[in-house]
Write a protein that holds these residues in place. Structure first.
Motif, short mmCIF file in Angstrom:
data_model
loop_
_atom_site.label_atom_id
_atom_site.label_comp_id
_atom_site.label_asym_id
_atom_site.label_seq_id
_atom_site.Cartn_x
_atom_site.Cartn_y
_atom_site.Cartn_z
N ARG A 297 -35.68 -49.34 39.95
CA ARG A 297 -34.31 -48.85 40.08
C ARG A 297 -34.23 -47.91 41.27
O ARG A 297 -35.20 -47.25 41.63
N SER A 298 -33.05 -47.82 41.87
CA SER A 298 -32.89 -46.94 43.01
C SER A 298 -33.00 -45.48 42.59
O SER A 298 -33.54 -44.65 43.30
N TYR B 20 -41.60 -36.45 45.80
CA TYR B 20 -42.28 -36.95 46.99
C TYR B 20 -42.59 -38.45 46.85
O TYR B 20 -42.43 -39.23 47.80
N VAL B 21 -43.02 -38.86 45.65
CA VAL B 21 -43.29 -40.27 45.40
C VAL B 21 -42.01 -41.09 45.57
O VAL B 21 -42.02 -42.18 46.13
N ASP B 22 -40.90 -40.54 45.08
CA ASP B 22 -39.63 -41.25 45.21
C ASP B 22 -39.24 -41.43 46.67
O ASP B 22 -38.71 -42.47 47.07
N PHE C 43 -38.86 -41.36 34.27
CA PHE C 43 -39.95 -40.70 34.97
C PHE C 43 -41.09 -41.67 35.28
O PHE C 43 -41.84 -41.49 36.23
N LEU C 44 -41.22 -42.71 34.45
CA LEU C 44 -42.33 -43.65 34.60
C LEU C 44 -41.98 -44.89 35.42
O LEU C 44 -42.86 -45.68 35.75
N VAL C 45 -40.70 -45.05 35.73
CA VAL C 45 -40.27 -46.25 36.44
C VAL C 45 -40.94 -46.37 37.80
O VAL C 45 -41.19 -47.47 38.29
N VAL C 46 -41.28 -45.24 38.42
CA VAL C 46 -41.89 -45.26 39.75
C VAL C 46 -43.18 -46.07 39.78
O VAL C 46 -43.48 -46.71 40.79
#
Length: 254
Positions: A8-9, A22-24, A152-155
């Motif tokens: 997801r965006s 930062y990961v996003d 939070f885990l989608v990344v």
């Protein structure tokens, strides 16, 4: 090949840990590079290495440890193992091609040996590899799993999907169905030699055409592809090391 979470965006909540933010940002950069025609596969490999290094740090956060269930950890481990398998497939294919190119270069330098036989051997290897690339590409049709998941885990799921998409591009590139892009080292050398990259070909298919046409072969023709292969090998090796660290962190949660 499936992944555990949606992409997801708005992959993480607005109130988040700085490492998650930062990961996003890295994911957004990689999504952008996928659509950029000037973005090289080598650069995307480097960005993916940075991403998985960041995911490794994120895994070590206590908030992430508490959010991950054993089932989710197992899914992430399975996904990282599939990507490592892709790394090994790519490295093995590149190694086979590089070995053949070195034999051809040796004959060109020494000006003795059966050049025609070595070229035929290389082309036969390429034919086999192209078939294996197509098989891999067919199996890389990623289907999204529609299970509910903490945002939070989608990344993690998105990172896996983007990484697999990179390998789709890489195998397409090596099989000759993707056009040439700007390479780090190679682009500089090409500029020095005032050479240009043709839109309808890439380094792999260009050398295939030279070999098949039986034109006068120059050692520079072979070196250009060897440099491309070296760039890919370096990028894949760095990504593999980051993935192994990431897997170790996941296993330590157990």
């Amino acid at each position: 090949m499936s992944i555990s979470f949606h992409a997801r965006s708005n992959s993480v909540p607005s109130m988040q840990h700085p490492q998650a933010a930062y990961v996003d940002e890295q994911l957004a950069r990689l999504r952008s590079s996928e659509a950029a025609s000037s973005s090289s596969i080598y650069q995307r490999l480097s960005n993916l290495q940075d991403l998985h290094d960041s995911l490794d740090k994120m895994i070590r956060l206590s908030i992430t440890n508490k959010a991950l269930s054993q089932y989710q950890i197992e899914k992430l481990l399975d996904g990282s193992l599939r990507i490592l398998d892709l790394c090994n497939m790519a490295k093995d294919a590149l190694s086979q091609m590089k070995e053949g190119l070195k034999e051809i270069q040796s004959i060109l330098r020494r000006k003795r040996g059966d050049l025609f036989a070595e070229v035929r051997k290389y082309l036969a290897t390429r034919k086999v590899l192209k078939k294996s690339f197509q098989k891999v590409l067919k199996n890389l049709k990623v289907s999204q799993n529609k299970e509910n998941c903490n945002k939070f885990l989608v990344v993690f799921g998105e990172a896996e999907a983007i990484t697999i998409a990179l390998f789709e591009s890489m195998f397409s590139f090596m099989s000759g169905s993707k056009a040439c892009r700007k390479w780090s080292l190679v682009s500089k050398l090409m500029s020095q030699n005032k050479a240009t990259c043709e839109d309808e070909a890439n380094e792999f298919t260009r050398l295939d055409s030279v070999f098949e046409s039986e034109k006068l072969l120059k050692i520079e023709d072979v070196q250009m592809l060897e440099w491309c292969i070296q760039d890919l090998e370096d990028g894949i090796e760095s990504l593999s090391k980051s993935l192994i660290k990431y897997r170790v962190s996941l296993l330590n949660i157990f």
